[in-house]
Design a protein around this motif. Structure first.
Motif: not given
Length: 424
Positions: A131-139, A141-143, A148-150
């Motif tokens: 859960q914490r990883y997914r929340e921090c991944c919002r940094f 972008g939305d996806n 591509k972001v990497f």
């Protein structure tokens, strides 16, 4: 007895707290209310007491923040100077700066696990690692963190991170650690120049002066050793490292903006993943081409490598997350204080000559670094301080004159004879 509940004004108004007294309804045992003057005095006493407690809390909080700042400054100074000296010592046994850079960058993977441990102990709302990883991944972008972001937002910073550390370590092989540490302080001046050009930050004359001092210090540092090719290459490597560091910071602000603690920890861990996947091939190529070659893995000083990596990891943790417990300016001071520490170590362990040109260059670069630590509104604060001092002086002079005049009047009254003595 009549019950009262007190509500004090916010912390910023502790000098003049607003105290409101509200009567609790349904109280059967009530006594006669005090007189208005007595009630005002009682309210004033309670207000001043609560105001003092509020100010005491403010001072204690600031004092704790200052002491934490001193601890962080010492940690930044010791970890940065320690990693620099240990790298110099490592190259005597293991001459492979790029391999050392790759090895130390892999330790960045510990950023997010360490952050999550702190989150579990500190946060009231516990979240699972996923859960914490997914929340921090919002940094990102939305996806979230996609391929591509990497490659577009993480990979360029991985390259800049590797170049910054490699150029810095390679410079340590060429010149002494004192010159390396003081020249790397110029990265703050480069950050200002790039921010002014790329990000259109506010123009500040004092920071232009600091940038000029940094450039002058670089030229004088080159002249200190007589423009020898060995020292010129080392200075060019450090300046390149400082430039890469400045470009990293400005691009991060331009492309990603600001990051929270969890987001910054995840980003640094992602850089280590990029390092493992795409940078690992370079040390292998350097090994087989014998550019960075060692006879066997038994001769590698693993203690030095791990010690350097731990010190560098500690430095980056304090630099990125130290603002949670202290002031950012104090953290930056730790980098400057590493210069005299390295100078003392070099004085006893190497043949460095502190001639007048080198000392002046160190002082000039250090002064430029300190000027860059001034806040943007420093001139406004300085004008307010000067205005207050002028007002206080003007208030003290009339009060002093008033005391003298009143003293003369009282003295004249005592010496003047009474008219009744001449009545007879």
């Amino acid at each position: 007895m009549k019950k009262h509940s007190a509500r004090v004004a916010p912390l910023s108004a502790c000098n003049s707290p607003v105290l409101t007294l509200t009567k609790v309804e349904g109280d059967e045992h009530s006594r006669e209310s005090p007189a208005p003057a007595e009630a005002q005095m009682q309210a004033g006493v309670e207000g001043s007491g609560r105001g003092n407690r509020c100010c005491w809390k403010c001072s204690v909080t600031q004092l704790k923040k200052f002491f934490w700042g001193v601890a962080v400054v010492l940690g930044v100074c010791s970890s940065w100077s320690g990693s620099t000296q240990l790298a110099k010592l490592t190259f005597k046994k293991f001459d492979a700066p790029f391999t050392l850079t790759w090895f130390a960058t892999n330790w960045n993977f510990l950023f997010f696990p360490l952050y999550y441990i702190g989150h579990v102990f500190k946060s009231a709302e516990k979240q699972s690692p996923k859960q914490r990883y997914r929340e921090c991944c919002r940094f990102f972008g939305d996806n979230g963190l996609t391929m591509k972001v990497f490659f577009t937002k993480a990979a360029p910073f991985g390259v800049l991170w590797t170049l910054t550390n490699y150029l810095y370590l390679h410079a340590i092989k060429k010149i002494n650690t004192t010159d390396v540490s003081v020249l790397f302080c110029c990265n703050k001046a480069f950050v200002f120049l790039l921010s002014w050009i790329v990000l259109r930050d506010r123009f500040m004359g004092v920071r232009i002066v600091a940038a000029i001092l940094a450039i002058a210090g670089i030229v004088m540092m080159t002249y200190a050793d007589g423009f020898h090719s060995h020292s010129v290459i080392g200075i060019a490597l450090v300046v390149g490292s400082a430039s890469m560091s400045a470009l990293y910071k400005v691009l991060f602000k331009l492309l990603l903006g600001s990051a929270k603690f969890g987001e910054a920890a995840l980003f640094l861990s992602v850089l280590s993943v990029f390092n493992v996947l795409f940078i690992t091939c370079i040390p292998v190529i350097l090994y087989f081409t014998k550019v960075e070659y060692w006879s066997s893995f038994d001769v590698i000083p693993w203690g030095n490598l791990c010690g350097f990596s731990i010190l560098l990891l500690t430095f980056n943790i304090l630099l990125n997350f130290g603002i949670a417990i202290t002031y950012p300016t104090l953290i930056s001071l730790g980098i400057v204080l590493s210069v005299p520490v390295n100078a003392i170590v070099d004085h006893y362990t190497s043949e460095i000559v502190f001639n007048s040109v080198r000392v002046i260059a160190i002082v000039i670069i250090g002064l430029g670094f300190l000027l860059l630590l001034l806040p943007e509104e420093w001139d406004v604060w300085l004008m307010k301080l000067l205005t207050r001092l002028k007002v206080r002086k003007k208030e003290e002079i009339p009060e002093g004159n008033g005391d003298i005049v009143s003293g003369l009047q009282s003295k004249s009254r005592r010496t003047r004879p009474s008219m009744s003595s001449f009545a007879h």
